[in-house]
Design a protein around this motif. Structure first.
Motif, PDB file in Angstrom:
ATOM      1  N   TRP A 111       5.997   2.717  -1.082  1.00  0.00           N
ATOM      2  CA  TRP A 111       5.257   1.459  -1.168  1.00  0.00           C
ATOM      3  C   TRP A 111       5.724   0.578  -0.003  1.00  0.00           C
ATOM      4  O   TRP A 111       6.897   0.205   0.065  1.00  0.00           O
ATOM      5  CB  TRP A 111       5.534   0.743  -2.476  1.00  0.00           C
ATOM      6  N   ASP A 140       1.273  -4.140   3.185  1.00  0.00           N
ATOM      7  CA  ASP A 140      -0.011  -4.016   3.858  1.00  0.00           C
ATOM      8  C   ASP A 140      -0.097  -5.134   4.897  1.00  0.00           C
ATOM      9  O   ASP A 140      -0.294  -6.300   4.550  1.00  0.00           O
ATOM     10  CB  ASP A 140      -1.151  -4.135   2.847  1.00  0.00           C
ATOM     11  N   HIS A 160      -9.827  -7.970  -2.270  1.00  0.00           N
ATOM     12  CA  HIS A 160      -9.439  -7.550  -3.607  1.00  0.00           C
ATOM     13  C   HIS A 160     -10.083  -8.376  -4.715  1.00  0.00           C
ATOM     14  O   HIS A 160     -10.258  -7.881  -5.835  1.00  0.00           O
ATOM     15  CB  HIS A 160      -7.910  -7.618  -3.751  1.00  0.00           C
ATOM     16  N   ARG A 182      -7.035   3.770  -0.870  1.00  0.00           N
ATOM     17  CA  ARG A 182      -5.594   3.952  -0.689  1.00  0.00           C
ATOM     18  C   ARG A 182      -5.069   3.359   0.604  1.00  0.00           C
ATOM     19  O   ARG A 182      -3.858   3.319   0.817  1.00  0.00           O
ATOM     20  CB  ARG A 182      -5.239   5.437  -0.758  1.00  0.00           C
ATOM     21  N   ARG A 183      -5.945   2.889   1.466  1.00  0.00           N
ATOM     22  CA  ARG A 183      -5.470   2.221   2.682  1.00  0.00           C
ATOM     23  C   ARG A 183      -4.927   0.830   2.385  1.00  0.00           C
ATOM     24  O   ARG A 183      -4.276   0.223   3.248  1.00  0.00           O
ATOM     25  CB  ARG A 183      -6.604   2.125   3.704  1.00  0.00           C
ATOM     26  N   TYR A 184      -5.216   0.336   1.178  1.00  0.00           N
ATOM     27  CA  TYR A 184      -4.852  -1.035   0.815  1.00  0.00           C
ATOM     28  C   TYR A 184      -4.124  -1.030  -0.532  1.00  0.00           C
ATOM     29  O   TYR A 184      -4.052  -0.009  -1.210  1.00  0.00           O
ATOM     30  CB  TYR A 184      -6.116  -1.893   0.732  1.00  0.00           C
ATOM     31  N   PRO A 185      -3.555  -2.173  -0.947  1.00  0.00           N
ATOM     32  CA  PRO A 185      -2.956  -2.249  -2.292  1.00  0.00           C
ATOM     33  C   PRO A 185      -3.947  -1.817  -3.365  1.00  0.00           C
ATOM     34  O   PRO A 185      -5.147  -2.120  -3.292  1.00  0.00           O
ATOM     35  CB  PRO A 185      -2.583  -3.732  -2.411  1.00  0.00           C
ATOM     36  N   LEU A 186      -3.435  -1.118  -4.371  1.00  0.00           N
ATOM     37  CA  LEU A 186      -4.291  -0.400  -5.313  1.00  0.00           C
ATOM     38  C   LEU A 186      -4.666  -1.242  -6.534  1.00  0.00           C
ATOM     39  O   LEU A 186      -4.352  -0.914  -7.678  1.00  0.00           O
ATOM     40  CB  LEU A 186      -3.598   0.905  -5.730  1.00  0.00           C
ATOM     41  N   ARG A 210       0.846  -1.186   0.000  1.00  0.00           N
ATOM     42  CA  ARG A 210       0.000   0.000   0.000  1.00  0.00           C
ATOM     43  C   ARG A 210       0.887   1.243   0.000  1.00  0.00           C
ATOM     44  O   ARG A 210       2.110   1.155   0.174  1.00  0.00           O
ATOM     45  CB  ARG A 210      -0.898   0.020   1.237  1.00  0.00           C
TER      46      ARG A 210
END
Length: 464
Positions: A80, A83, A91, A120-124, A67
């Motif tokens: 980067w 997370d 996801h 944006r709190r997590y992988p995009l 993240r």
């Protein structure tokens, strides 16, 4: 013990600029629509099966577990970092509650995904599954544009999702690459070092100057490139409007080999990229005519990839430049359109405009108000819409035993640019994905129908 070095990747200046574009009614992600035929010797994939498929491959692309960690006070682009609360179920999800949907419902579902935001709190990234008629499956992949561009996005999908055989041999799992968790104080310290210290390669980027600063001949080439590319060129078009929150999408395709040959029949220097632009010109011409709108020409921004061959799946991020091309939309003959477009793109390639503009943009970012100067290249007075073409795999490809029937792509619009066209040449097809604001382009079908007529006319003229 305080860490002395930062082990995490930081967003590049280009990736950070793309991240900042996501504000107001503009999201920041791209989408791939992957349709998979049912396996010949089994059932279509289930959601649990798809999650298990990705779980065994995620470590091939460490970015998919990472993240963004913002730098305090915004002194440098985010890092980067891992997370620590990563859950694959967050996801990989089902679209339409596991109900079979038709192609029109699929388009509506994709449009809703394009309207949404990646948290944006997590992988995009995200992957949605939809069941289609005939046992087909649609896989809808989204990734934030700051995470990958078209070329690096395909490498991610190749690592995570598809194979070149229906039942590939098992491979050793990739070793997991982990990044530390940094405190706010460490994030600030590393951010200050990134902003005011030497560049990662050991040189001082603020002092580095491209050759054109020292060589008069190169400086003249740069001035010529700026005159060709950056001076306001588009007539004011109906696309230059305030973009709202809604999205409408569509996609179409034609046979790649036949369209390639149709271009060569017009002239030996005509490329597939020229064909893409001529097809788009036909669609825009039809749309403007239906609206009784006039424009002498429409200038499009054409991204130019600067990725190097052989890059690995975990080498993601954005690496491209651009050129601008004027579409001859007043010309009714697609052959004449192709000739005019080919002449213009050839001039820009021969003059290395993309490389010159890349050097200019990199230099501007080191100057006061440099980012604002770079933002001027996004003005609707400079261009009307973005048209990209990403070469993809030739195939065949398989996902969990099912053959991939098609791969279409979409990219988000930008403020003042209410239409975006993303072309892909893969699996023997040249596909076009269109994303638009329905408040500005309520009649997107008029554009796709005009594009289809241009494709058909090219094929007829080539005797296909």
């Amino acid at each position: 013990m305080a860490r002395t070095t930062c082990e995490a990747d930081r967003l590049t200046a280009e990736d950070a600029r793309i991240l900042k574009l996501e504000r107001g009614t503009i999201a920041g992600h791209c989408c791939a629509i992957i349709v998979v035929d049912p396996p010949s010797d089994g059932e279509p994939p289930t959601l649990d099966g798809l999650r298990a498929h990705l779980a065994g491959r995620l470590d091939r692309v460490p970015r998919c577990r990472q993240r963004l960690a913002p730098t305090p006070l915004g002194v440098a682009p985010p890092l980067w970092v891992d997370d620590t609360d990563f859950h694959l179920d967050r996801h990989v999800r089902q679209l339409a509650r596991d109900q079979e949907i038709d192609d029109e419902a699929l388009r509506r579902g994709v449009a809703r995904l394009m309207e949404g935001r990646l948290d944006r709190r997590y992988p995009l990234w995200s992957l949605h599954m939809a069941r289609l008629s005939g046992g087909r499956t649609a896989l809808l992949w989204r990734e934030h544009h700051c995470m990958a561009d078209g070329m690096s996005g395909l490498r991610i999908l190749s690592a995570l999702l598809w194979d070149t055989e229906p039942h590939p041999a098992a491979t050793e799992p990739a070793a997991r690459v982990r990044t530390p968790q940094y405190t706010e104080r460490e994030l600030l310290r590393f951010g200050l070092a990134a902003r005011f210290g030497p560049s990662p390669d050991g040189g001082d980027e603020r002092r580095a100057r491209p050759d054109w600063r020292r060589a008069p001949a190169q400086a003249r080439r740069l001035v010529a490139a700026v005159r060709r590319e950056l001076l306001p060129g588009s007539d004011t078009s109906p696309l230059a409007s305030r973009v709202g929150p809604g999205r409408t999408v569509d996609w179409l395709s034609g046979p790649l080999a036949e369209l390639h040959d149709a271009g060569k029949a017009v002239g030996p220097g005509v490329t597939v990229n020229d064909v893409v632009l001529a097809v788009v010109a036909g669609g825009i011409r039809s749309w403007l005519a239906a609206r009784h709108a006039r424009a002498e020409h429409i200038r499009v921004k054409v991204p130019v990839s600067l990725h190097r061959p052989g890059e690995l799946p975990d080498q993601v991020g954005n690496r491209d430049s651009f050129i601008f091309v004027d579409l001859p939309i007043t010309e009714p003959d697609v052959r004449a359109q192709l000739i005019a477009i080919s002449e213009e793109t050839s001039e820009r390639k021969d003059a290395h405009d993309a490389a010159e503009l890349d050097a200019l943009v990199r230099e501007l970012r080191h100057l006061p108000l440099g980012d604002s100067a770079v933002d001027l290249t996004m003005s609707p007075r400079v261009f009307a819409l973005n048209v990209s073409n990403v070469p993809g795999p030739k195939g065949p490809l398989y996902v969990m035993g099912g053959r991939v029937a098609s791969i279409d792509g979409l990219a988000e619009v930008a403020q003042g640019h209410a239409l975006r066209v993303a072309a892909r040449s893969n699996l023997g097809r040249l596909s076009f994905g269109l994303c638009a604001d329905p408040g500005v382009v309520p009649d997107l079908a008029l554009i796709t129908e005009g594009m289809q007529r241009s494709i058909d006319e090219l094929l007829v003229r080539a005797g296909r």
